[in-house]
Design an enzyme around this catalytic site. Sequence first.
Site, PDB file in Angstrom:
ATOM      1  N   ARG A   1      36.451  46.551  46.620  1.00 38.05           N
ATOM      2  CA  ARG A   1      36.284  45.629  45.533  1.00 38.05           C
ATOM      3  C   ARG A   1      37.808  44.824  45.348  1.00 38.05           C
ATOM      4  O   ARG A   1      38.978  45.143  45.390  1.00 38.05           O
ATOM      5  CB  ARG A   1      36.311  46.267  44.160  1.00 38.05           C
ATOM      6  CG  ARG A   1      36.142  45.360  43.122  1.00 38.05           C
ATOM      7  CD  ARG A   1      37.288  45.356  42.048  1.00 38.05           C
ATOM      8  NE  ARG A   1      37.200  44.546  40.805  1.00 38.05           N
ATOM      9  CZ  ARG A   1      38.200  44.215  40.192  1.00 38.05           C
ATOM     10  NH1 ARG A   1      39.344  44.540  40.341  1.00 38.05           N
ATOM     11  NH2 ARG A   1      37.983  43.480  38.729  1.00 38.05           N
TER      12      ARG A   1
ATOM     13  N   THR B   1      47.598  44.674  34.482  1.00 38.19           N
ATOM     14  CA  THR B   1      47.885  43.438  35.444  1.00 38.19           C
ATOM     15  C   THR B   1      49.130  42.942  35.073  1.00 38.19           C
ATOM     16  O   THR B   1      49.677  43.091  33.766  1.00 38.19           O
ATOM     17  CB  THR B   1      46.841  42.472  35.759  1.00 38.19           C
ATOM     18  OG1 THR B   1      45.713  42.860  36.202  1.00 38.19           O
ATOM     19  CG2 THR B   1      47.574  41.275  36.292  1.00 38.19           C
TER      20      THR B   1
HETATM   21  N1  ASP Z   1      42.183  41.264  36.430  1.00 40.85           N
HETATM   22  C1  ASP Z   1      42.361  42.728  37.077  1.00 40.85           C
HETATM   23  C2  ASP Z   1      41.291  42.768  37.960  1.00 40.85           C
HETATM   24  O1  ASP Z   1      40.037  42.664  37.802  1.00 40.85           O
HETATM   25  C3  ASP Z   1      42.514  43.589  36.139  1.00 40.85           C
HETATM   26  C4  ASP Z   1      43.332  43.520  34.842  1.00 40.85           C
HETATM   27  O2  ASP Z   1      43.740  42.453  34.674  1.00 40.85           O
HETATM   28  O3  ASP Z   1      43.640  44.457  34.178  1.00 40.85           O
HETATM   29  O4  ASP Z   1      41.725  43.331  38.997  1.00 40.85           O
END
Ligand code: ASP
Length: 353
Positions: A249, A221
């Site tokens: 999702r 992210t």
């Molecule tokens: N938090 C993000 C999600 O769950 C993924 C991530 O931060 O790696 O979509």
Amino acid sequence: MKRLFTLVLLLTLFPFVPSGFAQRSSGAEIKQLQGPQDPRLGFVIHGGVGVVSRASMTPEKEKEYRAKLEEAVLAGYKVLQAGKPGLDAVEAAIRILEDSPLFNAGKGAVFTNDGKNELDASIMDGKTLAAGAVAGLRRVKNPITLARAVMEKSPHVMMVGEGAEKFAITQNIQLVDPKYFWTQERWDALQRVLKEEKEKPKGSSAKAGGAASEPSNRFGTVGAVALDKDGNLAAGTSTGGMTNKKFGRVGDAPIIGAGTYANNATCAVSATGWGEYFIRLGVARDISALMEYRAMPIQQAVDTVIKQKLQKLGGDGGVIAVDKFGNIGISFITEGMYRAYINAEGKPVVEIY
Ligand code: ASP
């Protein structure tokens, strides 16, 4: 005699007054106050906890990651130094990371279970508590820019899927062919995770060993938090979500209070990690609440939520944060988190593990 004594006394007490005064009013000192050391500016970015593990990281790859993080943190900081709003800095840095295939956001987004890319993002203005969020995008090149348009150009806070893309068109925000988001590396990661899912016993956690335990196969992210010269805080987060996500999702990144939060009274936060846990804990808002109601310093607040609450619940991930004084808070319970910030000397610092 008495007069001479007074003169000697004065010279002893204030021997450097004239030169000290000159120094204080010199250009050099004024420049220093307006320069990088200005404590009122604060800027931190992250590129997710989906780091390439130490064991698989090569010097060349590490150099690439560090260079892109430095480019993004300096770009955002330059915006702040020019006296522009924190929201501009957050958007500028995130767009650079979205355009890079290295991070799981924009161009480098991971694949869903059915081999698509679905992008989420959000942004928040700490001054007004205005916020904008988008989820499930398949064609928007820079989701953070659309999130900002939702905040500034619509009466809503969150838009998803095709509707959000229709809104993007009305705002002249760039759409791309979904193929733009296809990258070999993310495709291979999906294949590895699918294979592992097929082989592992039903009901076992995605955290269990094997391919999925390589953080870069699961997470990623990007995000940024800023304190601008007017004392306004801003936060933004953008992601492709988690590899192999199913059925529309949506993670925490576009959920205000979970993956993103900003409030001038406390702090600005951007999160990365296992989104479901961040939503359940309301991580970003919880950090702000600890500061608001318990007057907790920022580093203690981020550690309390990440190293105690998130850890205890069985989640995974980390956050970056900045408070209204420009103090920085960084906390994670994963092997690493791509991150960069501007230190007290106004220099960029890039860290991974
Ligand atoms: N938090 C993000 C999600 O769950 C993924 C991530 O931060 O790696 O979509």
